[in-house]
Write an enzyme that holds these catalytic residues in place. Structure first.
Site, mmCIF file in Angstrom:
data_model
loop_
_atom_site.group_PDB
_atom_site.id
_atom_site.type_symbol
_atom_site.label_atom_id
_atom_site.label_comp_id
_atom_site.label_asym_id
_atom_site.label_seq_id
_atom_site.Cartn_x
_atom_site.Cartn_y
_atom_site.Cartn_z
ATOM 1 N N LYS A 13 0.827 -1.216 0.000
ATOM 2 C CA LYS A 13 0.000 0.000 0.000
ATOM 3 C C LYS A 13 0.857 1.261 0.000
ATOM 4 O O LYS A 13 0.658 2.157 -0.796
ATOM 5 C CB LYS A 13 -0.913 0.054 1.240
ATOM 6 C CG LYS A 13 -1.901 -1.051 1.373
ATOM 7 C CD LYS A 13 -2.839 -0.818 2.544
ATOM 8 C CE LYS A 13 -2.170 -0.750 3.905
ATOM 9 N NZ LYS A 13 -1.618 -2.005 4.407
ATOM 10 N N ARG A 147 11.214 -1.476 10.959
ATOM 11 C CA ARG A 147 10.116 -1.091 11.858
ATOM 12 C C ARG A 147 10.015 -2.085 13.011
ATOM 13 O O ARG A 147 10.192 -3.287 12.819
ATOM 14 C CB ARG A 147 8.791 -1.099 11.078
ATOM 15 C CG ARG A 147 8.510 0.219 10.414
ATOM 16 C CD ARG A 147 7.314 0.156 9.523
ATOM 17 N NE ARG A 147 6.109 -0.386 10.157
ATOM 18 C CZ ARG A 147 4.903 -0.322 9.603
ATOM 19 N NH1 ARG A 147 4.747 0.263 8.430
ATOM 20 N NH2 ARG A 147 3.846 -0.829 10.206
ATOM 21 N N ARG A 158 -0.784 -8.923 13.249
ATOM 22 C CA ARG A 158 -1.299 -7.842 12.382
ATOM 23 C C ARG A 158 -2.122 -8.422 11.232
ATOM 24 O O ARG A 158 -3.155 -7.863 10.855
ATOM 25 C CB ARG A 158 -0.134 -6.998 11.843
ATOM 26 C CG ARG A 158 0.479 -6.106 12.917
ATOM 27 C CD ARG A 158 1.860 -5.619 12.532
ATOM 28 N NE ARG A 158 1.862 -4.745 11.387
ATOM 29 C CZ ARG A 158 2.939 -4.567 10.591
ATOM 30 N NH1 ARG A 158 4.060 -5.213 10.831
ATOM 31 N NH2 ARG A 158 2.869 -3.742 9.594
HETATM 32 P P1 AMP Z 1 0.337 0.514 9.371
HETATM 33 O O1 AMP Z 1 1.585 1.297 9.155
HETATM 34 O O2 AMP Z 1 -0.829 1.037 8.578
HETATM 35 O O3 AMP Z 1 0.546 -0.980 9.194
HETATM 36 O O4 AMP Z 1 -0.068 0.728 10.904
HETATM 37 C C1 AMP Z 1 0.800 0.357 11.963
HETATM 38 C C2 AMP Z 1 0.011 0.276 13.261
HETATM 39 O O5 AMP Z 1 -0.577 1.556 13.573
HETATM 40 C C3 AMP Z 1 -1.167 -0.696 13.256
HETATM 41 O O6 AMP Z 1 -0.761 -2.034 13.534
HETATM 42 C C4 AMP Z 1 -2.051 -0.098 14.363
HETATM 43 O O7 AMP Z 1 -1.517 -0.399 15.639
HETATM 44 C C5 AMP Z 1 -1.880 1.407 14.147
HETATM 45 N N1 AMP Z 1 -2.877 1.962 13.189
HETATM 46 C C6 AMP Z 1 -2.613 2.534 11.977
HETATM 47 N N2 AMP Z 1 -3.750 2.921 11.366
HETATM 48 C C7 AMP Z 1 -4.768 2.591 12.201
HETATM 49 C C8 AMP Z 1 -6.187 2.715 12.116
HETATM 50 N N3 AMP Z 1 -6.795 3.257 11.042
HETATM 51 N N4 AMP Z 1 -6.922 2.263 13.163
HETATM 52 C C9 AMP Z 1 -6.335 1.733 14.264
HETATM 53 N N5 AMP Z 1 -5.002 1.567 14.389
HETATM 54 C C10 AMP Z 1 -4.212 1.989 13.378
#
Ligand code: AMP
Length: 202
Positions: A13, A147, A158
């Site tokens: 993404k 990360r 996740r």
């Molecule tokens: P990502 O970089 O989008 O994979 O997000 C990393 C982490 O941030 C996720 O595993 C959640 O803990 C938190 N996070 C990001 N976006 C959201 C969202 N829209 N709702 C809830 N938690 C989020």
């Protein structure tokens, strides 16, 4: 243009979102990136966010909704935006529906074994370029980091969280006729071309 990029963690993404954002001149809004910035700055929000992110769980909807509402007030969102990693729950999607007229939801569909390789191998340079030690290693001399949540145990959590929440979201956007699926397993250029074909047609 108002778009959402949807897909499991590691589906690509972020990588594709950057290109889409460039081509259509719209900001790339990643809630994960916003939260990581807060963590880095060690703010109160960052401290709360870290406690969820470190174990691969979603933050409470109210916190995320507040962040998104604030971000959408910025001038660069007037012509549109691209969400990456938001919405992640039906409550977030319903809220977004009240403040936005979305035009497309692009779902990047990927196989889990490829996702695990992409995430465990992901490395990021200080200027935000994404590399992968298996498929696209960083050139010698480029300083990269991993990360905290890109380790296999947290990745599995996740992925579980993603699949638990994805189906209702997919149904929500299918009903609105704005849901498009793209095979995310191919090479970067092919996937991007397929995304552009969809977006050029809307
Ligand atoms: P990502 O970089 O989008 O994979 O997000 C990393 C982490 O941030 C996720 O595993 C959640 O803990 C938190 N996070 C990001 N976006 C959201 C969202 N829209 N709702 C809830 N938690 C989020």
């Amino acid at each position: 243009m108002k778009i959402i990029m949807m897909g499991a963690p590691g589906a690509g993404k972020g990588t594709h979102a950057k290109e889409i954002s460039k081509k259509y001149c719209i900001p790339h809004i990643s809630t994960g990136d916003i939260l990581r910035e807060e963590v880095q700055k060690n703010t109160d929000l960052g401290k709360t966010a870290k406690s969820y992110m470190d174990i691969g769980k979603l933050l409470p909807d109210d916190i995320i909704i507040k962040i998104v509402k604030k971000r959408l007030q910025k001038d660069d969102c007037k012509k549109g935006y691209l969400f990456d990693g938001f919405p992640r729950t039906i409550r977030q999607a319903e809220l977004l529906d009240t403040i936005s007229d979305l035009e497309a939801v692009i779902y990047l569909k990927c196989q889990d074994d490829l996702i695990i390789k992409r995430l465990t191998g992901r490395r990021i340079s200080r200027d935000g370029k994404i590399y992968n030690i298996y498929f696209d290693p960083p050139p010698p001399g480029v300083d990269v980091y991993q990360r905290d949540d890109d380790n296999e145990e947290i990745i599995k959590e996740r992925l579980k969280v993603f699949y638990d929440t994805f189906t209702p979201l997919m149904d929500f956007y299918k009903k609105k006729n704005i849901f498009f699926e793209v095979n995310g397993d191919g090479g970067r250029e092919v996937v991007l071309e397929n995304i552009f074909k969809i977006l050029d047609g809307i």
